[in-house]
Design a protein around this motif. Structure first.
Motif, mmCIF file in Angstrom:
data_model
loop_
_atom_site.group_PDB
_atom_site.id
_atom_site.type_symbol
_atom_site.label_atom_id
_atom_site.label_comp_id
_atom_site.label_asym_id
_atom_site.label_seq_id
_atom_site.Cartn_x
_atom_site.Cartn_y
_atom_site.Cartn_z
ATOM 1 N N MET A 21 24.746 -10.640 -17.822
ATOM 2 C CA MET A 21 24.255 -10.677 -16.464
ATOM 3 C C MET A 21 24.575 -9.352 -15.784
ATOM 4 O O MET A 21 25.697 -8.855 -15.861
ATOM 5 N N ALA A 22 23.594 -8.797 -15.125
ATOM 6 C CA ALA A 22 23.793 -7.528 -14.426
ATOM 7 C C ALA A 22 24.577 -7.761 -13.134
ATOM 8 O O ALA A 22 24.597 -8.869 -12.593
ATOM 9 N N LYS A 23 25.207 -6.714 -12.666
ATOM 10 C CA LYS A 23 25.940 -6.808 -11.406
ATOM 11 C C LYS A 23 24.963 -7.102 -10.274
ATOM 12 O O LYS A 23 23.846 -6.588 -10.256
ATOM 13 N N LYS A 24 25.396 -7.892 -9.345
ATOM 14 C CA LYS A 24 24.527 -8.250 -8.222
ATOM 15 C C LYS A 24 24.211 -7.031 -7.366
ATOM 16 O O LYS A 24 23.140 -6.942 -6.776
ATOM 17 N N SER A 25 25.132 -6.097 -7.324
ATOM 18 C CA SER A 25 24.904 -4.893 -6.517
ATOM 19 C C SER A 25 23.759 -4.069 -7.102
ATOM 20 O O SER A 25 22.961 -3.486 -6.357
ATOM 21 N N LEU A 26 23.649 -4.019 -8.442
ATOM 22 C CA LEU A 26 22.561 -3.265 -9.064
ATOM 23 C C LEU A 26 21.218 -3.934 -8.821
ATOM 24 O O LEU A 26 20.205 -3.257 -8.592
ATOM 25 N N ILE A 27 21.205 -5.251 -8.860
ATOM 26 C CA ILE A 27 19.965 -5.983 -8.599
ATOM 27 C C ILE A 27 19.531 -5.774 -7.153
ATOM 28 O O ILE A 27 18.348 -5.554 -6.870
ATOM 29 N N GLN A 28 20.471 -5.826 -6.221
ATOM 30 C CA GLN A 28 20.154 -5.616 -4.808
ATOM 31 C C GLN A 28 19.675 -4.193 -4.554
ATOM 32 O O GLN A 28 18.771 -3.958 -3.756
ATOM 33 N N ARG A 29 20.276 -3.231 -5.250
ATOM 34 C CA ARG A 29 19.856 -1.840 -5.117
ATOM 35 C C ARG A 29 18.410 -1.667 -5.561
ATOM 36 O O ARG A 29 17.627 -0.957 -4.939
ATOM 37 N N GLU A 30 18.048 -2.361 -6.648
ATOM 38 C CA GLU A 30 16.677 -2.293 -7.151
ATOM 39 C C GLU A 30 15.695 -2.921 -6.165
ATOM 40 O O GLU A 30 14.598 -2.406 -5.940
ATOM 41 N N LYS A 31 16.086 -4.020 -5.546
ATOM 42 C CA LYS A 31 15.229 -4.655 -4.530
ATOM 43 C C LYS A 31 15.041 -3.726 -3.329
ATOM 44 O O LYS A 31 13.956 -3.652 -2.755
ATOM 45 N N LYS A 32 16.105 -3.027 -2.966
ATOM 46 C CA LYS A 32 16.021 -2.083 -1.844
ATOM 47 C C LYS A 32 15.052 -0.946 -2.176
ATOM 48 O O LYS A 32 14.261 -0.527 -1.334
ATOM 49 N N ARG A 33 15.101 -0.469 -3.429
ATOM 50 C CA ARG A 33 14.172 0.580 -3.857
ATOM 51 C C ARG A 33 12.733 0.092 -3.807
ATOM 52 O O ARG A 33 11.824 0.841 -3.435
ATOM 53 N N GLN A 34 12.500 -1.157 -4.188
ATOM 54 C CA GLN A 34 11.143 -1.698 -4.150
ATOM 55 C C GLN A 34 10.618 -1.761 -2.723
ATOM 56 O O GLN A 34 9.456 -1.435 -2.462
ATOM 57 N N LYS A 35 11.463 -2.165 -1.791
ATOM 58 C CA LYS A 35 11.056 -2.211 -0.383
ATOM 59 C C LYS A 35 10.737 -0.815 0.141
ATOM 60 O O LYS A 35 9.746 -0.615 0.850
ATOM 61 N N LEU A 36 11.573 0.157 -0.196
ATOM 62 C CA LEU A 36 11.336 1.533 0.243
ATOM 63 C C LEU A 36 10.040 2.085 -0.353
ATOM 64 O O LEU A 36 9.284 2.773 0.325
ATOM 65 N N GLU A 37 9.790 1.760 -1.615
ATOM 66 C CA GLU A 37 8.575 2.256 -2.273
ATOM 67 C C GLU A 37 7.344 1.683 -1.587
ATOM 68 O O GLU A 37 6.367 2.392 -1.356
ATOM 69 N N GLN A 38 7.381 0.412 -1.219
ATOM 70 C CA GLN A 38 6.249 -0.191 -0.525
ATOM 71 C C GLN A 38 6.065 0.416 0.860
ATOM 72 O O GLN A 38 4.939 0.596 1.330
ATOM 73 N N LYS A 39 7.160 0.743 1.504
ATOM 74 C CA LYS A 39 7.099 1.287 2.861
ATOM 75 C C LYS A 39 6.463 2.678 2.886
ATOM 76 O O LYS A 39 5.635 2.979 3.747
ATOM 77 N N TYR A 40 6.837 3.531 1.928
ATOM 78 C CA TYR A 40 6.379 4.918 1.935
ATOM 79 C C TYR A 40 5.229 5.184 0.966
ATOM 80 O O TYR A 40 4.853 6.330 0.763
ATOM 81 N N HIS A 41 4.669 4.145 0.382
ATOM 82 C CA HIS A 41 3.626 4.313 -0.630
ATOM 83 C C HIS A 41 2.402 5.060 -0.089
ATOM 84 O O HIS A 41 1.916 6.009 -0.703
ATOM 85 N N LEU A 42 1.920 4.643 1.070
ATOM 86 C CA LEU A 42 0.715 5.265 1.624
ATOM 87 C C LEU A 42 0.947 6.721 2.023
ATOM 88 O O LEU A 42 0.072 7.573 1.855
ATOM 89 N N ILE A 43 2.130 7.013 2.537
ATOM 90 C CA ILE A 43 2.449 8.381 2.940
ATOM 91 C C ILE A 43 2.450 9.301 1.723
ATOM 92 O O ILE A 43 1.852 10.383 1.736
ATOM 93 N N ARG A 44 3.088 8.856 0.650
ATOM 94 C CA ARG A 44 3.140 9.662 -0.570
ATOM 95 C C ARG A 44 1.757 9.849 -1.181
ATOM 96 O O ARG A 44 1.399 10.933 -1.608
ATOM 97 N N ARG A 45 0.988 8.769 -1.225
ATOM 98 C CA ARG A 45 -0.341 8.843 -1.839
ATOM 99 C C ARG A 45 -1.266 9.778 -1.062
ATOM 100 O O ARG A 45 -1.986 10.590 -1.647
ATOM 101 N N SER A 46 -1.239 9.696 0.264
ATOM 102 C CA SER A 46 -2.117 10.549 1.067
ATOM 103 C C SER A 46 -1.734 12.023 0.941
ATOM 104 O O SER A 46 -2.606 12.896 0.852
ATOM 105 N N SER A 47 -0.433 12.318 0.925
ATOM 106 C CA SER A 47 -0.024 13.718 0.808
ATOM 107 C C SER A 47 -0.327 14.275 -0.583
ATOM 108 O O SER A 47 -0.647 15.453 -0.735
#
Length: 100
Positions: free
Chosen positions: A1-27
């Protein structure tokens, strides 16, 4: 079982990627259209403004059950050893068992 902190970190990255996806794609589209080097450098600076963890390359697939980040099968969303255990327990129809 992976550490819960690593799983939460990955979820945070997914949220950030969704948030900035359009900005990155347009630039990135702008960079392809622009021909002058100075304008490309300016747009490249804009690309560096969002957080690093918002980049898509920072994301990892994780096992659905254990959270393991390595040896994942895309079709099942499971890591290799969990997949093997499920096949041996006859929980995945159509998969062939192998033992050595």
């Amino acid at each position: 079982m992976a550490k819960k902190s690593l799983i939460q970190r990955e979820k945070k990255r997914q949220k950030l990627e969704q948030k900035y996806h359009l900005i990155r794609r347009s630039s990135k589209k702008e960079i392809r259209k622009v021909t002058s080097l100075s304008e490309k450098l300016e747009i490249q600076r804009k690309l560096q403004l969002p957080p690093r963890n918002s980049a898509r390359t920072r994301l990892h697939r994780r096992c659905f059950l254990t959270g393991r980040s390595r040896a994942n099968y895309r079709d099942f969303g499971l890591s290799g050893h969990i997949l093997r255990e499920m096949v041996h327990a006859c929980l995945l129809p159509g998969a062939t068992r192998s033992s050595w």
